[in-house]
Scaffold this motif. Structure first.
Motif, PDB file in Angstrom:
ATOM      1  N   LYS A  41      50.386  28.282 -61.635  1.00 62.38           N
ATOM      2  CA  LYS A  41      48.929  28.373 -61.755  1.00 62.38           C
ATOM      3  C   LYS A  41      48.555  28.737 -63.194  1.00 62.38           C
ATOM      4  N   ALA A  42      47.616  27.981 -63.744  1.00 62.74           N
ATOM      5  CA  ALA A  42      47.202  28.222 -65.125  1.00 62.74           C
ATOM      6  C   ALA A  42      45.686  28.210 -65.215  1.00 62.74           C
ATOM      7  N   PHE A  43      45.176  29.010 -66.143  1.00 60.85           N
ATOM      8  CA  PHE A  43      43.744  29.085 -66.428  1.00 60.85           C
ATOM      9  C   PHE A  43      43.573  28.703 -67.889  1.00 60.85           C
ATOM     10  N   LEU A  44      42.944  27.555 -68.140  1.00 63.66           N
ATOM     11  CA  LEU A  44      42.756  27.069 -69.508  1.00 63.66           C
ATOM     12  C   LEU A  44      41.367  27.409 -70.020  1.00 63.66           C
ATOM     13  N   GLY A  45      41.286  27.770 -71.291  1.00 66.93           N
ATOM     14  CA  GLY A  45      39.991  28.066 -71.887  1.00 66.93           C
ATOM     15  C   GLY A  45      40.073  28.045 -73.399  1.00 66.93           C
ATOM     16  N   ASP A  46      38.900  28.147 -74.036  1.00 63.49           N
ATOM     17  CA  ASP A  46      38.893  28.289 -75.488  1.00 63.49           C
ATOM     18  C   ASP A  46      38.960  29.785 -75.813  1.00 63.49           C
ATOM     19  N   THR A  81      42.210  20.972 -72.376  1.00 62.80           N
ATOM     20  CA  THR A  81      41.092  20.923 -71.423  1.00 62.80           C
ATOM     21  C   THR A  81      40.354  19.589 -71.502  1.00 62.80           C
ATOM     22  N   GLY A  82      41.074  18.536 -71.890  1.00 66.70           N
ATOM     23  CA  GLY A  82      40.439  17.229 -72.025  1.00 66.70           C
ATOM     24  C   GLY A  82      39.765  16.759 -70.757  1.00 66.70           C
ATOM     25  N   ALA A  83      40.383  17.032 -69.596  1.00 63.66           N
ATOM     26  CA  ALA A  83      39.783  16.614 -68.325  1.00 63.66           C
ATOM     27  C   ALA A  83      38.456  17.319 -68.096  1.00 63.66           C
ATOM     28  N   MET A 136      43.384  21.744 -78.331  1.00 65.01           N
ATOM     29  CA  MET A 136      42.451  21.179 -79.296  1.00 65.01           C
ATOM     30  C   MET A 136      41.640  22.262 -80.003  1.00 65.01           C
ATOM     31  N   HIS A 137      41.276  23.325 -79.280  1.00 64.30           N
ATOM     32  CA  HIS A 137      40.562  24.424 -79.931  1.00 64.30           C
ATOM     33  C   HIS A 137      41.459  25.107 -80.963  1.00 64.30           C
TER      34      HIS A 137
END
Length: 237
Positions: free
Chosen positions: A46-51, A164-166, A74-75
């Motif tokens: 489980k992963a939580f992606l963010g800037d 987070t492209g999606a 990308m950030h």
């Protein structure tokens, strides 16, 4: 950047669901949590992606304990370009090569070397001017703050996404492409209704949602779970 030989492919989204909430963060959090809980029995990683926005990570701690924190690739790369343009001419081959070297370090999980490189260039006279030095300091602080969320070598080995492209793409086609057409004006209530329907449709839930909606409306209007099909035939007659 080009993928190196032997690198694993980026994982593709599977069973993606989308939705939008315009007003209440609590409503969004509860909905997101409910959807995540429904999948946890079949999910091992489980992963939580963010800037780098701080309240996003606070949000993760509150609602998604135990999830791996991943800073969007990308950030992180955007900050590398900001750093490159402090030391080198914009759009120059030298700036491009410098960013690629630092991205390679990121992929290898060595954020410390990137930080030391920027600090070295700041101290050795390459960087001049108080404003530029202050900007370099902010970039270093950003990487230091998010260093534990930038273990991209580990994430790739685990098969986790690092971008987070999606999500970014969804913001465009779910919201902007529909809500920001020429001359459009929305109330919050109307915009929320359209976005909710678009989320259902894009998530491929429409065939299940529409019979439920018709039955719910029949119950609301007639006080019982009426035969929706029969009602439709009667209305047509």
């Amino acid at each position: 950047t080009e993928r190196r030989r032997g690198e694993p492919d980026d994982p593709a989204p599977v069973g993606k669901e989308v939705f939008a909430e315009l007003e209440k963060r609590e409503t969004f959090a509860q909905e997101l949590f409910a959807r995540a809980q429904a999948r946890e029995a079949t999910v091992k990683k489980k992963a939580f992606l963010g800037d780098g926005q701080r309240d996003l990570w606070e949000f993760r701690k509150q609602y998604f304990p135990g999830y791996e924190e991943v800073l969007d690739w990308m950030h992180a790369s955007e900050y590398l370009w900001k750093a490159a343009y402090l030391f080198l001419p914009e759009s120059s081959p030298e700036a491009h090569a410098w960013v690629e070297r630092q991205q390679k370090r990121f992929r290898e999980g060595d954020v410390k070397k990137v930080i030391r490189e920027i600090q070295r260039l700041t101290r050795d006279g390459t960087l001049r001017g108080r404003a530029r030095k202050e900007e370099a300091r902010k970039i270093v602080a950003y990487f230091q703050t998010n260093r534990k969320r930038m273990r991209y070598d580990r994430y790739r080995r685990m098969g986790l996404p690092i971008g987070t492209g999606a999500v970014e793409g969804t913001c465009r086609y779910l919201v902007k492409d529909r809500m920001e057409r020429s001359g459009m004006r929305w109330t919050v209530k109307g915009a929320q209704a359209i976005l909710t329907l678009r989320g259902i449709y894009v998530s491929d839930h429409w065939d299940r949602y529409w019979p439920w909606y018709r039955a719910s409306e029949a119950k609301r209007l007639y006080g019982k779970a009426a035969d929706v099909k029969a009602l439709a035939v009667g209305a047509a007659a």
